[in-house]
Design an enzyme around this catalytic site. Structure first.
Site, short mmCIF file in Angstrom:
data_model
loop_
_atom_site.label_atom_id
_atom_site.label_comp_id
_atom_site.label_asym_id
_atom_site.label_seq_id
_atom_site.Cartn_x
_atom_site.Cartn_y
_atom_site.Cartn_z
N LYS A 175 0.50 -53.43 19.21
CA LYS A 175 0.21 -52.52 18.70
C LYS A 175 -1.49 -51.80 20.28
CE LYS A 175 -3.01 -53.41 15.44
NZ LYS A 175 -3.13 -53.99 14.80
N ARG B 114 -6.86 -50.48 7.32
CA ARG B 114 -5.90 -51.82 6.97
C ARG B 114 -6.12 -52.10 5.82
NH1 ARG B 114 -7.36 -53.88 12.59
NH2 ARG B 114 -6.51 -55.95 12.66
N ARG C 203 -3.15 -65.31 24.01
CA ARG C 203 -3.48 -63.61 24.61
C ARG C 203 -4.45 -63.89 25.44
NH1 ARG C 203 -4.42 -59.16 20.10
NH2 ARG C 203 -5.50 -60.20 18.80
N ARG D 126 -9.82 -64.37 22.65
CA ARG D 126 -10.93 -63.98 20.98
C ARG D 126 -11.07 -64.97 20.75
NH1 ARG D 126 -7.69 -58.46 19.05
NH2 ARG D 126 -8.29 -59.22 17.50
N ARG E 9 -5.33 -64.50 9.19
CA ARG E 9 -5.38 -62.77 9.53
C ARG E 9 -3.88 -62.13 9.43
NH1 ARG E 9 -6.09 -62.67 15.60
NH2 ARG E 9 -6.13 -60.11 15.90
P1 AMP Z 1 -8.27 -56.03 15.94
O1 AMP Z 1 -8.72 -56.05 17.17
O2 AMP Z 1 -7.58 -55.11 15.27
O3 AMP Z 1 -6.93 -57.31 15.15
O4 AMP Z 1 -9.67 -56.48 14.70
C1 AMP Z 1 -10.40 -57.62 14.82
C2 AMP Z 1 -10.35 -57.67 13.64
O5 AMP Z 1 -11.75 -57.20 13.31
C3 AMP Z 1 -9.89 -57.60 12.27
O6 AMP Z 1 -9.61 -59.15 11.71
C4 AMP Z 1 -10.83 -58.14 11.77
O7 AMP Z 1 -11.81 -58.97 11.14
C5 AMP Z 1 -12.55 -56.80 12.11
N1 AMP Z 1 -11.09 -54.89 11.65
C6 AMP Z 1 -10.82 -54.60 12.67
N2 AMP Z 1 -10.80 -53.67 11.84
C7 AMP Z 1 -10.82 -53.33 10.62
C8 AMP Z 1 -10.67 -52.55 10.04
N3 AMP Z 1 -9.85 -51.37 9.55
N4 AMP Z 1 -11.00 -52.49 8.28
C9 AMP Z 1 -11.57 -54.32 8.25
N5 AMP Z 1 -11.75 -54.99 8.95
C10 AMP Z 1 -11.74 -54.35 11.21
#
Ligand code: AMP
Length: 223
Positions: A19, A93, A127, A160, A171
């Site tokens: 993404k 999400r 990553r 990360r 996740r």
């Molecule tokens: P990402 O980089 O998009 O994978 O986001 C990393 C983490 O941030 C996720 O595993 C969630 O803990 C939190 N997060 C990101 N976007 C959302 C969302 N729309 N709703 C809830 N938690 C989020």
């Protein structure tokens, strides 16, 4: 491409589906503003804001941040770029978030990256990211020019905390139970476009062709 009308797009896909990389290319090619929920949360953690510190535990454990907090955060960022075309990455999400977004804006198109979970698990653990920009590298197929450093700024890359195997599993589970219903939500609205594959570089040309056509037709409708 110069956009005449405001275009509102969402990109979806499990964590590690590419993404971030595809978003970067969309933003560069079509000039949309990139709003990434994960980047916004990580910037808050980095800046040690109250919200960031509160949310860090959720993120580190691979759990979703509470819906109301997330929705307020993203909708206030969207209001700040109200007059621009945007690409939302990582939000919505959950169905709650999709409805909150719907109440404020109508989404023109949703790009769904469909990548098998086995590929994703292997990818996430190799990553590396550049925190300030959100640029993503992968030591297997998209390495930085100099190992450990960002191509554009030369600044150090980091891994990360939530890319450990156990957290990745959690996740992916959260994605299956909470986010997959959102795909159905957008499918029923007729705005979902799914791209399947195992390599970002092979998926990207299809996304690019689709968006070129889509954005032209959106602009023709208002012309
Ligand atoms: P990402 O980089 O998009 O994978 O986001 C990393 C983490 O941030 C996720 O595993 C969630 O803990 C939190 N997060 C990101 N976007 C959302 C969302 N729309 N709703 C809830 N938690 C989020």
């Amino acid at each position: 491409m110069v956009l005449q009308r405001i275009v509102r797009a969402v990109i979806m896909g499990p964590p590690g589906s590419g993404k971030g990389t595809v978003s970067g290319r969309i933003v560069k090619t079509f000039g949309l503003k990139h709003i990434s929920s994960g980047d916004i949360l990580r910037a808050n953690i980095n800046a040690r804001t109250e919200l960031g510190l509160l949310m860090k535990a959720c993120i580190d454990q691979g759990q979703l941040v509470p819906d109301d907090v997330m929705s307020r955060l993203i909708l206030s960022d969207l209001r700040a770029v109200d007059q621009s075309s945007w690409l939302l990455d990582g939000f919505p999400r959950t169905i709650y978030q999709a409805e909150a977004l719907d109440d404020a804006y109508s989404v023109d198109t949703v790009i769904n990256l469909n990548v098998p979970f086995e590929i994703i698990k292997q990818r996430l653990t190799s990553r590396w990211i550049h925190l300030p920009s959100g640029r993503v590298y992968n030591i297997d197929f998209n390495p930085p020019k100099v190992s450990g450093f960002d191509d554009a700024t030369g600044e150090p890359l980091v891994q990360r905390a939530d890319d450990t195997p156990e957290t990745v599993t959690r996740r992916l589970k959260a994605y299956k139970t909470q986010t997959e219903p959102v795909l159905e939500y957008y499918r029923s609205k007729g705005v979902l476009e799914t791209f399947s594959g195992t390599e970002t570089n092979k998926i990207w040309p299809h996304v690019e062709t689709f968006l070129s056509r889509k954005l032209t037709s959106v602009n023709q409708k208002v012309a």
